[in-house]
Design an enzyme around this catalytic site. Structure first.
Site, PDB file in Angstrom:
ATOM      1  N   HIS A  68      -1.413  -1.222  -4.139  1.00 24.12           N
ATOM      2  CA  HIS A  68      -2.647  -0.898  -3.430  1.00 24.12           C
ATOM      3  C   HIS A  68      -2.710   0.608  -3.168  1.00 24.12           C
ATOM      4  O   HIS A  68      -1.774   1.196  -2.626  1.00 24.12           O
ATOM      5  CB  HIS A  68      -2.672  -1.682  -2.114  1.00 24.12           C
ATOM      6  CG  HIS A  68      -3.965  -1.630  -1.376  1.00 24.12           C
ATOM      7  ND1 HIS A  68      -5.066  -2.389  -1.725  1.00 24.12           N
ATOM      8  CD2 HIS A  68      -4.343  -0.910  -0.295  1.00 24.12           C
ATOM      9  CE1 HIS A  68      -6.056  -2.143  -0.887  1.00 24.12           C
ATOM     10  NE2 HIS A  68      -5.653  -1.239  -0.007  1.00 24.12           N
ATOM     11  N   MET A 110      -8.969   7.890   1.020  1.00 24.85           N
ATOM     12  CA  MET A 110      -9.736   8.188   2.244  1.00 24.85           C
ATOM     13  C   MET A 110     -10.276   9.604   2.185  1.00 24.85           C
ATOM     14  O   MET A 110      -9.535  10.529   1.817  1.00 24.85           O
ATOM     15  CB  MET A 110      -8.826   8.064   3.465  1.00 24.85           C
ATOM     16  CG  MET A 110      -8.185   6.711   3.607  1.00 24.85           C
ATOM     17  SD  MET A 110      -7.071   6.730   5.014  1.00 24.85           S
ATOM     18  CE  MET A 110      -6.480   5.038   4.967  1.00 24.85           C
ATOM     19  N   MET A 124     -12.198   4.241   0.322  1.00 26.94           N
ATOM     20  CA  MET A 124     -12.807   4.418   1.658  1.00 26.94           C
ATOM     21  C   MET A 124     -13.460   5.784   1.672  1.00 26.94           C
ATOM     22  O   MET A 124     -13.030   6.713   2.365  1.00 26.94           O
ATOM     23  CB  MET A 124     -11.705   4.306   2.730  1.00 26.94           C
ATOM     24  CG  MET A 124     -11.220   2.885   2.924  1.00 26.94           C
ATOM     25  SD  MET A 124      -9.641   2.803   3.777  1.00 26.94           S
ATOM     26  CE  MET A 124      -8.544   3.002   2.384  1.00 26.94           C
ATOM     27  N   ASP A 142      -6.538  -6.768   4.370  1.00 32.30           N
ATOM     28  CA  ASP A 142      -5.963  -5.428   4.396  1.00 32.30           C
ATOM     29  C   ASP A 142      -5.868  -4.908   5.823  1.00 32.30           C
ATOM     30  O   ASP A 142      -6.888  -4.653   6.469  1.00 32.30           O
ATOM     31  CB  ASP A 142      -6.841  -4.501   3.536  1.00 32.30           C
ATOM     32  CG  ASP A 142      -6.211  -3.137   3.344  1.00 32.30           C
ATOM     33  OD1 ASP A 142      -5.093  -2.908   3.819  1.00 32.30           O
ATOM     34  OD2 ASP A 142      -6.875  -2.291   2.696  1.00 32.30           O
ATOM     35  N   HIS A 169      -8.621   1.092  -3.441  1.00 32.03           N
ATOM     36  CA  HIS A 169      -9.508   0.822  -2.301  1.00 32.03           C
ATOM     37  C   HIS A 169     -10.162   2.135  -1.896  1.00 32.03           C
ATOM     38  O   HIS A 169      -9.516   3.010  -1.330  1.00 32.03           O
ATOM     39  CB  HIS A 169      -8.629   0.240  -1.167  1.00 32.03           C
ATOM     40  CG  HIS A 169      -9.362  -0.029   0.098  1.00 32.03           C
ATOM     41  ND1 HIS A 169      -8.699  -0.323   1.282  1.00 32.03           N
ATOM     42  CD2 HIS A 169     -10.685  -0.086   0.399  1.00 32.03           C
ATOM     43  CE1 HIS A 169      -9.574  -0.531   2.239  1.00 32.03           C
ATOM     44  NE2 HIS A 169     -10.783  -0.386   1.743  1.00 32.03           N
ATOM     45  N   ASP A 204      -4.881   3.525  -1.402  1.00 34.90           N
ATOM     46  CA  ASP A 204      -5.906   3.781  -0.389  1.00 34.90           C
ATOM     47  C   ASP A 204      -6.445   5.199  -0.502  1.00 34.90           C
ATOM     48  O   ASP A 204      -5.713   6.170  -0.263  1.00 34.90           O
ATOM     49  CB  ASP A 204      -5.307   3.595   1.014  1.00 34.90           C
ATOM     50  CG  ASP A 204      -5.131   2.133   1.367  1.00 34.90           C
ATOM     51  OD1 ASP A 204      -6.109   1.378   1.253  1.00 34.90           O
ATOM     52  OD2 ASP A 204      -4.012   1.752   1.759  1.00 34.90           O
ATOM     53  N   MET A 259     -11.363  -6.265   5.802  1.00 34.44           N
ATOM     54  CA  MET A 259     -10.537  -5.343   6.593  1.00 34.44           C
ATOM     55  C   MET A 259     -10.110  -6.050   7.875  1.00 34.44           C
ATOM     56  O   MET A 259     -10.951  -6.516   8.643  1.00 34.44           O
ATOM     57  CB  MET A 259     -11.333  -4.081   6.964  1.00 34.44           C
ATOM     58  CG  MET A 259     -11.548  -3.065   5.870  1.00 34.44           C
ATOM     59  SD  MET A 259     -10.077  -2.421   5.038  1.00 34.44           S
ATOM     60  CE  MET A 259      -9.004  -1.922   6.386  1.00 34.44           C
ATOM     61  N   SER A 262       0.832  -1.206   0.000  1.00 30.96           N
ATOM     62  CA  SER A 262       0.000   0.000   0.000  1.00 30.96           C
ATOM     63  C   SER A 262       0.865   1.253   0.000  1.00 30.96           C
ATOM     64  O   SER A 262       1.676   1.453   0.918  1.00 30.96           O
ATOM     65  CB  SER A 262      -0.906   0.017   1.233  1.00 30.96           C
ATOM     66  OG  SER A 262      -1.475   1.304   1.364  1.00 30.96           O
TER      67      SER A 262
HETATM   68  C1  DX5 Z   1      -6.218   1.047   6.109  1.00 28.87           C
HETATM   69  C2  DX5 Z   1      -5.824   0.816   4.675  1.00 28.87           C
HETATM   70  C3  DX5 Z   1      -4.712  -0.150   4.505  1.00 28.87           C
HETATM   71  C4  DX5 Z   1      -3.443   0.286   5.141  1.00 28.87           C
HETATM   72  C5  DX5 Z   1      -2.677  -0.932   5.520  1.00 28.87           C
HETATM   73  O1  DX5 Z   1      -7.348   1.825   6.176  1.00 28.87           O
HETATM   74  O2  DX5 Z   1      -6.915   0.318   3.926  1.00 28.87           O
HETATM   75  O3  DX5 Z   1      -4.493  -0.478   3.133  1.00 28.87           O
HETATM   76  O4  DX5 Z   1      -2.644   1.086   4.328  1.00 28.87           O
HETATM   77  O5  DX5 Z   1      -1.600  -0.508   6.239  1.00 28.87           O
HETATM   78  P1  DX5 Z   1      -0.793  -1.460   7.191  1.00 28.87           P
HETATM   79  O6  DX5 Z   1      -0.255  -2.576   6.359  1.00 28.87           O
HETATM   80  O7  DX5 Z   1       0.257  -0.542   7.722  1.00 28.87           O
HETATM   81  O8  DX5 Z   1      -1.739  -1.957   8.248  1.00 28.87           O
HETATM   82 ZN    ZN Z   2      -6.533  -0.532   1.796  1.00 27.28          ZN
END
Ligand code: DX5
Ligand code: ZN
Length: 224
Positions: A34, A38, A69, A176, A67, A36, A138, A9
């Site tokens: 990956h 947010m 969110m 994840d 992904h 992310d 998750m 990620s």
């Molecule tokens: C969390 C994200 C993950 C995150 C994972 O909300 O969706 O993809 O980056 O990070 P680690 O591997 O550090 O838990």
């Molecule tokens: Zn993620």
């Protein structure tokens, strides 16, 4: 049976040296990248948005596993497809008409994934599972990297495997959050075949070597 893919990620990358970190991933044994996204509303953190995804895509030579969110993901599917997403995963908790959303993602030419928060049971996917390419479980509460892995995730992988068998479906089972060298092999054995790893990769001294080690740990075949 699918070989387990590793999806580092970029949330844990050095944003001031993003091109350097993407080049590192290009040169690594990582399978997907990956991404992310947010929004500060669905999750209590803001990461980055469409232009940064586009910038990552410009340099990435591996598929982008995006992904989302974010609230109202339907409004942004096309923009993320245009920004280079190969896989688009929406959260079950954010979508009202999931069947339409999943079909829209496929119409856009992307693989469709649905993510489940730690409290969302697997059985809510019973009537959509056959339409999906990927289920993201998750294993931390979404919003931040570097959190502790929730052990109950193993029970959910098990339940998902039962659902896949019962419906003769075949999806990527992606985990994840909190993935490290201590749980990667066990997750694969339990039936996960896509692992996201953020801080464990990017905080390590030698990310290339860490990726390679994680890949070796997941080279064992799943029992399912
Ligand atoms: C969390 C994200 C993950 C995150 C994972 O909300 O969706 O993809 O980056 O990070 P680690 O591997 O550090 O838990
Ligand atoms: Zn993620």
């Amino acid at each position: 049976m699918k070989n387990t893919v590793l999806a580092p990620s970029v949330l844990a990358a050095d944003f001031a040296n993003l091109q350097r970190d993407i080049d590192m991933l290009n040169a690594s044994e990582a399978d997907w990248i990956h991404v992310d996204i947010m929004d500060g509303i669905f999750v209590p953190n803001i990461s980055f948005g469409i232009p940064v995804c586009q910038a990552i895509h410009k340099h990435a030579r591996k598929p982008l596993d995006v992904h989302l969110m974010i609230k109202n993901p339907d409004d942004y599917l096309e923009a993320f497809r245009n920004a280079g997403a190969d896989r688009l995963t929406v959260h079950y908790e954010t979508v009202t008409h999931l069947h339409s959303t999943v079909n829209r993602i496929k119409e856009l030419g992307c693989k469709a994934g649905v993510a489940l928060n730690p409290h969302t049971p697997v059985h809510v996917l019973e009537d959509i599972i056959q339409e999906l390419d990927l289920v993201l479980i998750m294993s931390v509460n979404p919003g931040f990297g570097g959190q502790k892995f929730i052990e109950h995730t193993f029970t959910k992988i098990n339940k998902l495997q039962q659902l896949l068998k019962a419906t003769q479906s075949d999806v990527w089972v992606e985990i994840d959050g909190g993935v490290t060298d201590t749980n990667a092999a066990a997750l694969t054995k339990a039936g996960a075949n896509a692992l996201v790893a953020g801080s464990f990769v990017f905080s390590s001294e030698d990310p290339l070597l860490t990726i390679s080690r994680l890949k070796k740990l997941t080279a064992i075949k799943s029992e399912n």
